[in-house]
Design a protein around this motif. Structure first.
Motif, PDB file in Angstrom:
ATOM      1  N   PRO A   1      -8.843   7.788  -4.408  1.00  0.00           N
ATOM      2  CA  PRO A   1      -8.396   9.152  -4.737  1.00  0.00           C
ATOM      3  C   PRO A   1      -8.759  10.144  -3.644  1.00  0.00           C
ATOM      4  O   PRO A   1      -9.715   9.959  -2.897  1.00  0.00           O
ATOM      5  N   ASP A   2      -7.969  11.217  -3.540  1.00  0.00           N
ATOM      6  CA  ASP A   2      -8.261  12.296  -2.594  1.00  0.00           C
ATOM      7  C   ASP A   2      -7.387  13.490  -2.961  1.00  0.00           C
ATOM      8  O   ASP A   2      -6.630  13.445  -3.928  1.00  0.00           O
ATOM      9  N   THR A   3      -7.473  14.544  -2.152  1.00  0.00           N
ATOM     10  CA  THR A   3      -6.638  15.722  -2.395  1.00  0.00           C
ATOM     11  C   THR A   3      -5.260  15.523  -1.767  1.00  0.00           C
ATOM     12  O   THR A   3      -5.068  14.676  -0.900  1.00  0.00           O
ATOM     13  N   ALA A   4      -4.300  16.340  -2.190  1.00  0.00           N
ATOM     14  CA  ALA A   4      -2.917  16.165  -1.747  1.00  0.00           C
ATOM     15  C   ALA A   4      -2.738  16.431  -0.262  1.00  0.00           C
ATOM     16  O   ALA A   4      -1.819  15.894   0.360  1.00  0.00           O
ATOM     17  N   SER A   5      -3.602  17.251   0.335  1.00  0.00           N
ATOM     18  CA  SER A   5      -3.414  17.646   1.730  1.00  0.00           C
ATOM     19  C   SER A   5      -3.789  16.549   2.722  1.00  0.00           C
ATOM     20  O   SER A   5      -3.420  16.624   3.899  1.00  0.00           O
ATOM     21  N   VAL A   6      -4.519  15.539   2.295  1.00  0.00           N
ATOM     22  CA  VAL A   6      -4.924  14.454   3.195  1.00  0.00           C
ATOM     23  C   VAL A   6      -3.714  13.567   3.484  1.00  0.00           C
ATOM     24  O   VAL A   6      -2.985  13.172   2.572  1.00  0.00           O
ATOM     25  N   HIS A   7      -3.506  13.236   4.750  1.00  0.00           N
ATOM     26  CA  HIS A   7      -2.344  12.432   5.131  1.00  0.00           C
ATOM     27  C   HIS A   7      -2.453  11.022   4.550  1.00  0.00           C
ATOM     28  O   HIS A   7      -3.549  10.460   4.419  1.00  0.00           O
ATOM     29  N   ASP A   8      -1.291  10.457   4.217  1.00  0.00           N
ATOM     30  CA  ASP A   8      -1.262   9.136   3.588  1.00  0.00           C
ATOM     31  C   ASP A   8      -2.013   8.083   4.404  1.00  0.00           C
ATOM     32  O   ASP A   8      -2.689   7.216   3.845  1.00  0.00           O
ATOM     33  N   SER A   9      -1.900   8.160   5.713  1.00  0.00           N
ATOM     34  CA  SER A   9      -2.439   7.102   6.580  1.00  0.00           C
ATOM     35  C   SER A   9      -3.961   7.034   6.590  1.00  0.00           C
ATOM     36  O   SER A   9      -4.532   6.046   7.058  1.00  0.00           O
ATOM     37  N   GLN A  10      -4.636   8.066   6.089  1.00  0.00           N
ATOM     38  CA  GLN A  10      -6.087   8.124   6.194  1.00  0.00           C
ATOM     39  C   GLN A  10      -6.806   7.069   5.349  1.00  0.00           C
ATOM     40  O   GLN A  10      -7.964   6.758   5.597  1.00  0.00           O
ATOM     41  N   HIS A  11      -6.131   6.553   4.329  1.00  0.00           N
ATOM     42  CA  HIS A  11      -6.824   5.664   3.395  1.00  0.00           C
ATOM     43  C   HIS A  11      -6.252   4.250   3.366  1.00  0.00           C
ATOM     44  O   HIS A  11      -6.519   3.501   2.424  1.00  0.00           O
TER      45      HIS A  11
ATOM     46  N   ASP B   1       4.990   1.963   4.371  1.00  0.00           N
ATOM     47  CA  ASP B   1       6.126   2.727   4.889  1.00  0.00           C
ATOM     48  C   ASP B   1       5.807   3.342   6.244  1.00  0.00           C
ATOM     49  O   ASP B   1       4.754   3.089   6.843  1.00  0.00           O
ATOM     50  N   LYS B   2       6.722   4.207   6.717  1.00  0.00           N
ATOM     51  CA  LYS B   2       6.617   4.771   8.063  1.00  0.00           C
ATOM     52  C   LYS B   2       5.398   5.677   8.239  1.00  0.00           C
ATOM     53  O   LYS B   2       4.977   5.919   9.366  1.00  0.00           O
ATOM     54  N   GLY B   3       4.849   6.197   7.122  1.00  0.00           N
ATOM     55  CA  GLY B   3       3.704   7.091   7.240  1.00  0.00           C
ATOM     56  C   GLY B   3       2.459   6.406   7.771  1.00  0.00           C
ATOM     57  O   GLY B   3       1.501   7.078   8.165  1.00  0.00           O
ATOM     58  N   TYR B   4       2.442   5.082   7.772  1.00  0.00           N
ATOM     59  CA  TYR B   4       1.255   4.348   8.214  1.00  0.00           C
ATOM     60  C   TYR B   4       1.415   3.731   9.594  1.00  0.00           C
ATOM     61  O   TYR B   4       0.545   2.992  10.046  1.00  0.00           O
ATOM     62  N   VAL B   5       2.550   4.002  10.254  1.00  0.00           N
ATOM     63  CA  VAL B   5       2.812   3.386  11.545  1.00  0.00           C
ATOM     64  C   VAL B   5       1.805   3.861  12.586  1.00  0.00           C
ATOM     65  O   VAL B   5       1.347   5.004  12.565  1.00  0.00           O
TER      66      VAL B   5
ATOM     67  N   VAL C   1       0.848  -1.190   0.000  1.00  0.00           N
ATOM     68  CA  VAL C   1       0.000   0.000   0.000  1.00  0.00           C
ATOM     69  C   VAL C   1       0.884   1.240   0.000  1.00  0.00           C
ATOM     70  O   VAL C   1       1.792   1.361   0.828  1.00  0.00           O
ATOM     71  N   VAL C   2       0.614   2.148  -0.935  1.00  0.00           N
ATOM     72  CA  VAL C   2       1.411   3.366  -1.027  1.00  0.00           C
ATOM     73  C   VAL C   2       0.544   4.484  -1.578  1.00  0.00           C
ATOM     74  O   VAL C   2      -0.363   4.248  -2.387  1.00  0.00           O
ATOM     75  N   ALA C   3       0.810   5.703  -1.110  1.00  0.00           N
ATOM     76  CA  ALA C   3       0.118   6.883  -1.621  1.00  0.00           C
ATOM     77  C   ALA C   3       1.087   7.697  -2.462  1.00  0.00           C
ATOM     78  O   ALA C   3       2.261   7.837  -2.105  1.00  0.00           O
TER      79      ALA C   3
END
Length: 340
Positions: A220-230, A247-251, A148-150
Motif C-alpha cells: 500500500p501507498d499514497t496515490a501520488s507515488v509512481h507505480d514503478s516504485q513498488h 505494463d509500460k509504467g514499469y519499463v 504486477v499491477v498498481a
C-alpha cells in the motif's frame, strides 16, 4: 373509502422453509464457510493481538472468530460499521455465517470499530498469511508467473486552504485545528493524475499469480507515488515461474537487468519514445503481454462487485487496513469459487 390491509396467513414452518430455499439457491457465505477454516484464522490473530481480559462482572468480549467473520461480511458487502450492525440484526444469513444465529446480542458499531483498532494492519497480515497457508495446502501454489499491477483506491476528498496546504507539506498541523477537526481530516491521502483525470486517495500494488488468480502479495501507498516504485517489493518469491508481467509504467533497462540478475524473466511492455514509434515486433510483444495481463482485470472486477475499491476511512493506517481486507476477502471468495 378505507383501504383494507391484506393479511397473509401465518405459517409456523415458514422460517425453516426460507432457510432451505436460501441454501438451494446458494448462499455465498456458506461457500466460504465450507472451504475456509475460520478457527485457524482466529488463532493467527490472537497470536498477534490476544483477546483482552474483561473485568469481573462485565460482559465478556465476543470470540475472535466471530469478529473475524463479521469483518469478512462487512468487506464482502462494502458496508460501514453502522450498516454492518443493522444487517447483522436484519439478515439471518449474516448471523448464521458469523455464528450469531441463536445469540441474543449482536456486535454493535463500536464493538466492530474497537476490534479493527485492536488487531490493526498486523492482525490482517496474520489473517492473510494463514489464509495463504490454507490455499497452498489445497495444492493451489502460485504458478505460471506473476502479474504486477498498481491500482488507485479513491478516498473521501479533502478541502484545504492554501495556507493549510503549506503547513501540511511541512508535516505539521495548523494550530487552529481542534482535535475533533484533526480526526476528520485525512492528511495522508494524495492527488494524482491518470489519463488526464485527477484522482484522490491511495494506491496499492498487487502481485497476482497467472494460474489461479490469487493475490499473493500487496504493497500500500499514497496515490501520488509512481507505480514503478513498488515493483520489486510486490514480487512473490514463491511463484514457480520466473516470469513477471507488467505494463509500460514499469519499463526501464536498469530495472530489467536487475531482475534478470535475480533470476526473473521480466515481460514488461515497451513504451514508444517521442518521434520513435514501436516496431511491429514490439507491438506484437505488447499484445502478447496484454493478453496475460488482462487476467488481473478479473480480480478488480470481482472486488467491484461488492462495493468497489472506494474506502471511507481517514488516514494511511486505516486505509491500509481496508485495502488489506479487500485482498483477504477476495482470496476467500476466489478459493470458494475454485473449490466449488
Amino acid at each position: 373509502m378505507i383501504a383494507r390491509r391484506t393479511v397473509v396467513k401465518k405459517d409456523l414452518l415458514g422460517d425453516e422453509g426460507y432457510v432451505h430455499k436460501v441454501d438451494a439457491i446458494g448462499d455465498p457465505l456458506q461457500t466460504i464457510e465450507a472451504v475456509v477454516h475460520s478457527s485457524a484464522l482466529a488463532k493467527a490473530v490472537e497470536r498477534i493481538s490476544p483477546r483482552p481480559e474483561q473485568p469481573k462482572g462485565g460482559r465478556p468480549p465476543y470470540p475472535t472468530e466471530v469478529m473475524v467473520r463479521v469483518l469478512v461480511v462487512k468487506r464482502l458487502h462494502g458496508l460501514s460499521d453502522e450498516q454492518t450492525e443493522f444487517q447483522l440484526l436484519d439478515r439471518r444469513s449474516f448471523r448464521r455465517f458469523c455464528g450469531l444465529e441463536h445469540s441474543r446480542n449482536i456486535p454493535d458499531r463500536t464493538t466492530i470499530w474497537n476490534f479493527e483498532n485492536r488487531i490493526g494492519v498486523d492482525g490482517v497480515s496474520a489473517l492473510f498469511a494463514e489464509l495463504d497457508r490454507q490455499i497452498r495446502a489445497r495444492g493451489l501454489e502460485a504458478r505460471a508467473g506473476q502479474i504486477v499491477v498498481a491500482t488507485l483506491v479513491p478516498a473521501p476528498k479533502q478541502h484545504f486552504t492554501r495556507e493549510e496546504k503549506a503547513i501540511l507539506d511541512q508535516d505539521a498541523m495548523p494550530a487552529e485545528w481542534k482535535p475533533a477537526k484533526r480526526r476528520q481530516k485525512d492528511v495522508d491521502a494524495r492527488w494524482t493524475k491518470k489519463h488526464g483525470k485527477s484522482h484522490h486517495g491511495y494506491k496499492f500494488t498487487v502481485s497476482v499469480d497467472r494460474k489461479h488468480k490469487f493475490i499473493r502479495t500487496w504493497v500500500p501507498d499514497t496515490a501520488s507515488v509512481h507505480d514503478s516504485q513498488h515493483l520489486e517489493a510486490a514480487l512473490d518469491e514463491w511463484n514457480t515461474s520466473a516470469e513477471i508481467y507488467a505494463d509500460k509504467g514499469y519499463v526501464g533497462a536498469e530495472r530489467e537487468e536487475r531482475l534478470r540478475e535475480q533470476g526473473y524473466r521480466p515481460q514488461i511492455q515497451r513504451k514508444a519514445k517521442q518521434g520513435k514509434p514501436l516496431s511491429a515486433c514490439q507491438e506484437r510483444r505488447n499484445r502478447r503481454i496484454a493478453k496475460v495481463r488482462a487476467r488481473v482485470e478479473h480480480v478488480f472486477a470481482a472486488i467491484t462487485q461488492w462495493g468497489g475499491k472506494r474506502i471511507r476511512t481517514i488516514g494511511q493506517a486505516r486505509a491500509t487496513f481496508a485495502m488489506s481486507m479487500m485482498v483477504l476477502v477476495y482470496n476467500m471468495h476466489r478459493l470458494a469459487f475454485l473449490m466449488a
